[in-house]
Design an enzyme around this catalytic site. Structure first.
Site, PDB file in Angstrom:
ATOM      1  CB  CYS A  28      31.760 -15.676 -25.339  1.00  0.00           C
ATOM      2  SG  CYS A  28      30.315 -16.496 -24.654  1.00  0.00           S
ATOM      3  CB  CYS A  80      26.953 -14.621 -24.863  1.00  0.00           C
ATOM      4  SG  CYS A  80      28.047 -13.593 -23.873  1.00  0.00           S
ATOM      5  CB  CYS A 129      26.598 -15.973 -21.148  1.00  0.00           C
ATOM      6  SG  CYS A 129      27.981 -16.806 -21.952  1.00  0.00           S
ATOM      7  CE  LYS A 133      10.818   6.918   5.318  1.00  0.00           C
ATOM      8  NZ  LYS A 133      10.170   8.187   5.593  1.00  0.00           N
ATOM      9  CG  ASP A 137       5.491  12.719   4.287  1.00  0.00           C
ATOM     10  OD1 ASP A 137       5.603  12.481   5.495  1.00  0.00           O
ATOM     11  OD2 ASP A 137       6.323  13.358   3.628  1.00  0.00           O
ATOM     12  CE1 TYR A 197      -2.223   4.887   7.975  1.00  0.00           C
ATOM     13  CE2 TYR A 197      -1.393   2.773   8.729  1.00  0.00           C
ATOM     14  CZ  TYR A 197      -1.407   4.154   8.810  1.00  0.00           C
ATOM     15  OH  TYR A 197      -0.621   4.797   9.729  1.00  0.00           O
ATOM     16  CB  CYS A 199      31.435 -16.036 -20.921  1.00  0.00           C
ATOM     17  SG  CYS A 199      30.961 -14.472 -21.648  1.00  0.00           S
ATOM     18  CE  LYS A 226       6.557   5.403   6.068  1.00  0.00           C
ATOM     19  NZ  LYS A 226       6.352   6.824   6.345  1.00  0.00           N
ATOM     20  CD  GLU A 244      -1.014  -0.619   3.696  1.00  0.00           C
ATOM     21  OE1 GLU A 244      -1.404   0.237   4.480  1.00  0.00           O
ATOM     22  OE2 GLU A 244      -1.293  -1.837   3.809  1.00  0.00           O
TER      23      GLU A 244
HETATM   24 ZN   LIG Z   1      29.284 -15.251 -22.991  1.00  0.00          ZN
END
Ligand SMILES: [Zn+2]
Length: 643
Positions: free
Chosen positions: A393, A390, A406, A298, A108, A210, A411, A106, A104
């Protein structure tokens, strides 16, 4: 009298439609007509019914606020600002059996607690220090978004936040140029805590409810149930309330709130995540300040809007492909930002991030800000393609949940990232070995494994560009020094999946790498910060022959992680589990036990030798009794600690 009752009923219904539902069914004139009739009857009879709406005009100024002790303490919430902290909250709560969470807004504003008894509104108080607040009944009565009469007949305390809508504040400031209210939060607090209720009425605060704080009969057993109860009884609640079944759903809801609050008429500074189930809440209990089963996420104020120019893929030490967006340069918290990250491919798709999209970015504690979501208004947007191989590589990419990996263990960027992690500050802490230097060592000197670092020689290093005598000596010195790194650093450095610094400290209490390698699944799960997934990762890591060989090599080269000296004292040799609520925070009690030579676990297992049971201890106490494990009261704990 009958007519007065009838009038109250009709007028309260209309007020509810107007103030709570925002859906009036009658004109102001019709309302005023019946209201005047009621006032007249009250004047004639000298009787004002407790549910009469005429009670809601501000009374006479009060001299001071009476103190009031809350039936049940109003706790404030522990807060999280980073994703890591939120993640730690999940690990803790999941271990206690939490499956459903609620999310929910918050608000202030100023926290208000309303008391009801036998169906009638009795009193409004501020939160104060959580135990004792101030009676602000006269002031709260001017707020019309809560009922004076409810169907629940027991004693009840409900909790809400008094807020002033931004539009209302704006209007007030335009109409009162002589008295400008600077921000909505202070304005709301100032309105409720004003000795003159007429001033409260003028500033038009409202209360958004609440939570249910106390119920003498048939208490609701979930947060969802509490919200339903509040709505049914006619309290004004906020329309956003999400019930989530997983971390991912919670994270999505938190992101949604962060984006949504930009266009909200009410001031918010975060999202509140709660464990839904009251039974889990009872098991978890409270610290001296906060419930353990809820957290306020926060939001940092540091956010900016920009446009995505390009998305590239970074490969981490686990092989995970993380999208990194290049964005139009934008000022954020005093720096020019050109890059922003996303969690993974799924995150990118879900948030609708495309090339050319306008996005909101946030800088939290990370170095690189994160993209919160697309905000619309981009031009010529082009979708980001899912990589098939990837980018580093060329190996095939595999999809696991929302992540892409990957598939090649060797790699190059993966290897460099593993080495970078090993050398980082909280790991082997080898100064001078940055990602760039390690890339150079990878390319020129074939450094692949951690143990290769300990085989580096002056001769080999002197062949590298930019490496002078002094630099080489410093570096070799740092590498030599790292052989004596603390055990928790080492357990973190070797890069077991899911082992962060906190879990590494848990493991290090066992005194040596060998001891950790021998732990069973059950023993691992009993640790405070290790969940089932991580426990399995640890078992996998130590049973892998390649890892075993590498550990042998490291030890043979003189790497010898140092365990913290074992403390001895009145708890030497004991494995202790704390349960129920104690008069001091659980963390503090654990520290005391550890200083007295004990080890603390989070769940009762065959290895547990002692259980300390505080107030309202639940399932752990029961299990300890079943297993015949000795149980200490809080008093006995302190006696044994000699305090
Ligand atoms: Zn890779």
């Amino acid at each position: 009298m009958e007519r007065m009752k009838e009038l109250c009923k009709i007028l309260n219904k209309w007020a509810y439609e107007y103030y709570v539902l925002d859906a009036p069914t009658v004109s102001d004139r019709e309302y005023d007509k019946l209201y005047d009739e009621l006032r007249e009857l009250e004047r004639e009879s000298g009787v004002v019914l407790k549910e009469s709406p005429t009670r809601r005009v501000g009374g006479e100024p009060v001299k001071g606020f009476q103190k009031h002790t809350h039936i049940s303490r109003l706790y404030s919430l522990d807060k999280a600002v980073t994703d890591d902290e939120l993640s730690a909250f999940f690990t803790r709560t999941e271990k206690q059996g939490a499956k459903i969470y609620t999310v929910e807004y918050k608000y202030d504003g100023l926290t208000i607690c309303l008391t009801y008894d036998k169906g009638a509104f009795v009193r409004a108080t501020t939160r104060g220090d959580g135990r004792v607040g101030e009676d602000v009944t006269a002031q709260a009565l001017t707020v019309k978004s809560f009922p004076l009469e409810i169907s629940y007949q027991g004693t009840l305390e409900v909790r809400g936040e008094a807020v002033i809508r931004l539009s209302v504040l704006d209007k007030y400031n335009r109409e009162h140029p002589e008295e400008q209210l600077k921000n909505a939060r202070n304005a709301a607090a100032g309105a409720i805590r004003n000795l003159d209720p007429k001033v409260t009425a003028l500033r038009k605060p409202e209360i958004l409810f609440y939570d249910v704080n106390y119920m003498s009969e048939e208490p609701v057993m979930t947060q969802t149930g509490a919200m339903e109860f509040l709505k049914k009884e006619g309290f004004k609640t906020f329309p956003y309330f999400k019930v989530c079944q997983s971390r991912e759903e919670v994270q999505a809801a938190v992101d949604e709130i962060e984006i949504g609050r930009k266009s909200l008429d009410v001031l918010t500074d975060g999202a509140v995540v709660k464990v839904d189930d009251e039974r889990v809440r009872r098991t978890m209990g409270y610290t001296d300040k906060f419930p353990r089963w809820a957290i306020a996420f926060k939001f940092e104020a540091e956010e900016a809007e920009t446009t995505v120019k390009d998305v590239v893929w970074q490969i981490g030490r686990t092989g995970k492909l993380t999208p990194l967006a290049h964005v139009e340069p934008v000022e954020l918290a005093g720096a020019t930002v050109q890059k922003a990250t996303l969690n993974n491919f799924g995150d990118l798709t879900k948030k609708g991030i495309k090339l050319g999209a306008r996005v909101l970015i946030r800088r939290s504690n990370e170095v690189i800000p994160e993209i919160l979501g697309a905000i619309g208004g981009g031009e010529g947007e082009v979708p980001v393609l899912r990589p098939v191989t990837c980018p580093a590589c060329g190996s095939p990419v595999k999809e696991v949940g929302a992540n892409l990996f990957c598939t090649n263990d060797a790699c190059p960027p993966r290897v460099v990232q593993r080495l970078t992690h090993y050398c980082s500050k909280n790991a082997a802490d080898i100064g001078g070995l940055s990602e760039n230097t390690l890339t150079l060592l990878y390319e020129k000197l074939n450094v692949r494994r951690f143990s290769d670092l300990y085989l580096l020689t002056e001769e080999a290093l002197s062949g590298l560009e930019g490496f002078k005598d002094k630099k080489i000596n410093n570096l070799l010195g740092e590498i030599e020094k790292s052989k004596q790194m603390p055990l928790d650093n080492f357990l973190y450095a070797i890069g077991i999946d899911g082992i962060g610094r906190v879990a590494a400290r848990d493991l290090a209490r066992f005194g040596s790498v060998e001891a950790v390698a021998k732990l069973s699944f059950e023993e691992l799960c009993a640790l405070e910060n290790v969940g089932e997934v991580t426990a399995n990762a640890i078992l996998r890591f130590f049973s892998d022959p390649q890892n075993q060989e590498e550990l042998e090599r490291l030890f043979a080269l003189g790497v010898s992680p140092k365990a913290k000296e074992k403390k001895t004292g009145s708890f030497s040799g004991e494995t202790v589990v704390l349960t129920g609520s104690l008069s001091i925070p659980r963390g503090d009690a654990q520290k005391l036990i550890e200083e007295a030579g004990g080890v603390c676990g989070s769940s009762v297992t065959g290895k547990t030798t002692l259980v300390v049971a505080g107030e309202s201890a639940g399932s752990k106490l029961k299990k300890a009794q079943e297993l015949g494990i000795p149980i200490l009261s809080e008093e006995e704990l302190f006696q044994r600690l000699g305090k």
